[in-house]
Scaffold this active site. Sequence first.
Site, PDB file in Angstrom:
ATOM      1  N   GLY A  57       0.817  -1.220   0.000  1.00 45.56           N
ATOM      2  CA  GLY A  57       0.000   0.000   0.000  1.00 45.56           C
ATOM      3  C   GLY A  57       0.847   1.265   0.000  1.00 45.56           C
ATOM      4  O   GLY A  57       1.977   1.268   0.500  1.00 45.56           O
ATOM      5  N   ARG A  64       0.972  -5.681  -4.876  1.00 43.00           N
ATOM      6  CA  ARG A  64       0.986  -6.583  -3.724  1.00 43.00           C
ATOM      7  C   ARG A  64       1.484  -7.990  -4.063  1.00 43.00           C
ATOM      8  O   ARG A  64       1.271  -8.921  -3.304  1.00 43.00           O
ATOM      9  CB  ARG A  64      -0.419  -6.657  -3.108  1.00 43.00           C
ATOM     10  N   ASP A  95       5.963  -5.607   6.571  1.00 49.10           N
ATOM     11  CA  ASP A  95       6.560  -6.802   7.169  1.00 49.10           C
ATOM     12  C   ASP A  95       6.711  -7.950   6.166  1.00 49.10           C
ATOM     13  O   ASP A  95       7.764  -8.578   6.085  1.00 49.10           O
ATOM     14  CB  ASP A  95       5.777  -7.241   8.417  1.00 49.10           C
ATOM     15  N   ASP A  96       5.670  -8.185   5.356  1.00 50.21           N
ATOM     16  CA  ASP A  96       5.757  -9.297   4.403  1.00 50.21           C
ATOM     17  C   ASP A  96       6.813  -9.029   3.333  1.00 50.21           C
ATOM     18  O   ASP A  96       7.567  -9.926   2.944  1.00 50.21           O
ATOM     19  CB  ASP A  96       4.402  -9.531   3.715  1.00 50.21           C
ATOM     20  N   LYS A 137       8.292   0.404   5.407  1.00 44.62           N
ATOM     21  CA  LYS A 137       7.168   1.239   4.968  1.00 44.62           C
ATOM     22  C   LYS A 137       5.838   0.687   5.426  1.00 44.62           C
ATOM     23  O   LYS A 137       5.645  -0.525   5.358  1.00 44.62           O
ATOM     24  CB  LYS A 137       7.191   1.301   3.425  1.00 44.62           C
ATOM     25  N   THR A 138       4.945   1.443   5.907  1.00 43.78           N
ATOM     26  CA  THR A 138       3.511   1.182   6.015  1.00 43.78           C
ATOM     27  C   THR A 138       2.876   2.223   6.940  1.00 43.78           C
ATOM     28  O   THR A 138       3.391   2.490   8.029  1.00 43.78           O
ATOM     29  CB  THR A 138       3.122  -0.234   6.504  1.00 43.78           C
ATOM     30  N   ILE A 139       1.773   2.793   6.471  1.00 42.48           N
ATOM     31  CA  ILE A 139       1.078   3.764   7.323  1.00 42.48           C
ATOM     32  C   ILE A 139       0.562   3.084   8.579  1.00 42.48           C
ATOM     33  O   ILE A 139       0.331   3.733   9.592  1.00 42.48           O
ATOM     34  CB  ILE A 139      -0.104   4.464   6.604  1.00 42.48           C
ATOM     35  N   ASP A 140       0.369   1.751   8.520  1.00 41.39           N
ATOM     36  CA  ASP A 140      -0.260   1.036   9.635  1.00 41.39           C
ATOM     37  C   ASP A 140       0.577   1.088  10.910  1.00 41.39           C
ATOM     38  O   ASP A 140       0.058   0.859  12.000  1.00 41.39           O
ATOM     39  CB  ASP A 140      -0.491  -0.442   9.270  1.00 41.39           C
ATOM     40  N   MET A 145      -8.116   3.518   8.848  1.00 39.32           N
ATOM     41  CA  MET A 145      -7.318   2.451   8.244  1.00 39.32           C
ATOM     42  C   MET A 145      -6.279   1.910   9.215  1.00 39.32           C
ATOM     43  O   MET A 145      -5.994   2.534  10.236  1.00 39.32           O
ATOM     44  CB  MET A 145      -6.617   2.993   7.009  1.00 39.32           C
ATOM     45  N   GLY A 146      -5.718   0.795   8.840  1.00 41.43           N
ATOM     46  CA  GLY A 146      -4.666   0.208   9.670  1.00 41.43           C
ATOM     47  C   GLY A 146      -4.680  -1.307   9.646  1.00 41.43           C
ATOM     48  O   GLY A 146      -4.000  -1.935  10.439  1.00 41.43           O
ATOM     49  N   GLU A 172      -9.805  -0.136  11.718  1.00 40.35           N
ATOM     50  CA  GLU A 172     -10.280  -0.879  10.540  1.00 40.35           C
ATOM     51  C   GLU A 172     -10.439  -2.382  10.786  1.00 40.35           C
ATOM     52  O   GLU A 172     -11.387  -3.008  10.323  1.00 40.35           O
ATOM     53  CB  GLU A 172      -9.266  -0.656   9.409  1.00 40.35           C
ATOM     54  N   TYR A 194      -7.801   5.960   2.505  1.00 42.46           N
ATOM     55  CA  TYR A 194      -7.041   6.283   1.294  1.00 42.46           C
ATOM     56  C   TYR A 194      -6.646   7.757   1.262  1.00 42.46           C
ATOM     57  O   TYR A 194      -5.663   8.127   0.628  1.00 42.46           O
ATOM     58  CB  TYR A 194      -7.848   5.874   0.057  1.00 42.46           C
ATOM     59  N   GLU A 195      -7.413   8.602   1.978  1.00 42.77           N
ATOM     60  CA  GLU A 195      -7.103  10.047   2.015  1.00 42.77           C
ATOM     61  C   GLU A 195      -5.695  10.316   2.521  1.00 42.77           C
ATOM     62  O   GLU A 195      -5.092  11.328   2.201  1.00 42.77           O
ATOM     63  CB  GLU A 195      -8.057  10.785   2.979  1.00 42.77           C
ATOM     64  N   ARG A 234      -2.934   8.127   2.522  1.00 47.66           N
ATOM     65  CA  ARG A 234      -1.791   7.317   2.086  1.00 47.66           C
ATOM     66  C   ARG A 234      -0.886   8.027   1.088  1.00 47.66           C
ATOM     67  O   ARG A 234       0.265   7.621   0.894  1.00 47.66           O
ATOM     68  CB  ARG A 234      -2.280   6.005   1.478  1.00 47.66           C
TER      69      ARG A 234
HETATM   70  P1  FBP Z   1       0.684  -1.882   3.557  1.00 46.30           P
HETATM   71  O1  FBP Z   1       0.771  -2.660   4.833  1.00 46.30           O
HETATM   72  O2  FBP Z   1       1.021  -2.660   2.367  1.00 46.30           O
HETATM   73  O3  FBP Z   1       1.500  -0.630   3.669  1.00 46.30           O
HETATM   74  O4  FBP Z   1      -0.827  -1.389   3.331  1.00 46.30           O
HETATM   75  C1  FBP Z   1      -1.626  -1.015   4.398  1.00 46.30           C
HETATM   76  C2  FBP Z   1      -3.017  -0.581   4.012  1.00 46.30           C
HETATM   77  O5  FBP Z   1      -3.050   0.792   3.717  1.00 46.30           O
HETATM   78  C3  FBP Z   1      -3.986  -0.943   5.131  1.00 46.30           C
HETATM   79  O6  FBP Z   1      -4.069   0.078   6.069  1.00 46.30           O
HETATM   80  C4  FBP Z   1      -5.263  -1.228   4.385  1.00 46.30           C
HETATM   81  O7  FBP Z   1      -6.064  -2.162   5.050  1.00 46.30           O
HETATM   82  C5  FBP Z   1      -4.781  -1.813   3.103  1.00 46.30           C
HETATM   83  O8  FBP Z   1      -3.495  -1.276   2.872  1.00 46.30           O
HETATM   84  C6  FBP Z   1      -5.674  -1.507   1.928  1.00 46.30           C
HETATM   85  O9  FBP Z   1      -5.180  -2.188   0.838  1.00 46.30           O
HETATM   86  P2  FBP Z   1      -5.498  -1.856  -0.672  1.00 46.30           P
HETATM   87  O10 FBP Z   1      -4.612  -0.713  -1.047  1.00 46.30           O
HETATM   88  O11 FBP Z   1      -5.063  -3.081  -1.381  1.00 46.30           O
HETATM   89  O12 FBP Z   1      -6.942  -1.505  -0.789  1.00 46.30           O
END
Ligand code: FBP
Length: 556
Positions: A81, A145, A175-176, A202-205, A250-251, A311, A425-426, A428
């Site tokens: 993401g 992904r 992580d993955d 990387k990850t906003i989560d 999100m998260g 989320e 999504y706002e 990211r």
């Molecule tokens: P990453 O862990 O790959 O950074 O993505 C996190 C995330 O933004 C989550 O918060 C959310 O649940 C998911 O991606 C949404 O995925 P997609 O972009 O495939 O709709």
Amino acid sequence: MEVSALQNARYAYEPKLPGALARELEQIAPEYGDPTESIQDQEEIRRIFQYSYGKPLVTFTGGNNDKIRRKLTVAVILSGGQAPGGHNVIAGLFDGLKRGNGESKLYGFLGGPKGLLENKTLEIDARLIDQYRNTGGFDLIGSGRDKIETLDQCAAAMENAHALKLDAVVIIGGDDSNTNAALLAEYFLERGSPIQVISCPKTIDGDLKNEYIEVSFGFDTAVKLYSELIGNIERDANSAKKYWHFIKLMGRAASHIALECALQTQPNICLVSEEVEAKHQSLTEIVDQICASVVKRAENKEDFGVVLIPEGLVEFIPEMKKLIDELNDVMSLDAEHFGSLKGFDAQEQWLKGKLDPESWNLFRSLPADIAMQLLSDRDPHGNVQVSRIETEQLLMRMVKKRLGEMKKAGTYGGKFSSLGHFFGYEGRCAFPSNFDADYCYSLGVNAFALIASGLTGYLSSVRNLTAPADQWIAGGIPLTMMMNMEHRKGTRVPVIKKALVDLDGAPFKTFASLRDTWAVKTSFVYPGPIQYFGPPELCDRPTKTLLLEHPRKGGA
Ligand code: FBP
């Protein structure tokens, strides 16, 4: 290309660097610590990563690095993401490479890991990167992904990397993706390939974090942006005094985003999935918790409020988790047949008798649209896509129903009107905050220094992040050091552990000590928009989570 005034101004922003990376190039030299062990399951991880296990921690300090001026060809991948700051990692990597040797080259693999498997590349030059400095998004090279984990995929990756004469691949991901980077580094080493693999967190989560990673990039910007929006909604609620706002954030699995937003905005309620799971809370109990706040506030004539919902909540409510797991199983066992069913009624009919009676009753008790969302397409791992489940709507309706019953029983006398929101999504692709712009650029320059020093199987690490940037510590963490063994898709595999909210950690404890007041008394805080230009106390402020987990030396 037409650009906004802010974008133009951000092009000129010069990210701050850790002192160790700002010195003369030749003086960016690695200092090696002792050999390392994985956090758990040492024997198994050592066996799987025979060639890359046990490397030492690396810190860049002064010294003499005679390798740093090598001509290098590197390719970068954005994986998963979007997260604010990705372009700055690439900019830092590009600048490092070019400073090292003007003839060095940087490619981007297009569309995520698939770009490496299908050999789809774009050469990144100065003109191109200059259009993306300090901007949000991953649109420079795109993301995806897909995974690189099977032997065939590793072989395709190696063939394409050799064809491009790469010295190194940099994988920017969660992580993955970092686990995949470790597997790829091992694969290359085992086959005698000199291609190095370096990764970036990387990850906003915010769930890629441990003793060595203080925060993943993108979290800072995303939570600040969501907090601005929540603060604006709180102010609207406090002005109109007529709505309860249910805001899903999100998260994916972890509640770090919701928790940080709660610390920044002090809503009436913030649910924390990890606590719900630990306390085995049922859906009814969660609804009762929200109703208790609504009722108390109504007694004070405050028929408005804000509820934050992480989320991934539904997967942490034990009865819902059981239902979702059963649905995942039955749907994947006969995926083709399930896919051929036309409409919800046919799907529901097919499910009858296939679920445990308790799960079936729960499924039937859910509003039809939510039940339908639980049956929607799975992600590539066969999991329900939590961003598509309107948990905020589910809770709003259940709270309304319960309050109706209480009204009849004479235990509630207020007015309840609710609105639902989903902020995800706002956040990211927002312009990275100064923190993320600086952190990401540093991660990129640091990735270059790791490559130039001949290292592979390392995560680019920048630490001590609550101190001013010139005191940040730059270096590398062996990927195998952060691994343990987990069951995934029925097999025991090595993975980098996902960090959920620690209920004994300072951020949660701080929240828990304040939330009873917030539930009753309007305590809203309005953080306002991210500041890009101005005094450091406004522009460079780290998140509350980071400050609570890594207090600044000397306080404040
Ligand atoms: P990453 O862990 O790959 O950074 O993505 C996190 C995330 O933004 C989550 O918060 C959310 O649940 C998911 O991606 C949404 O995925 P997609 O972009 O495939 O709709």
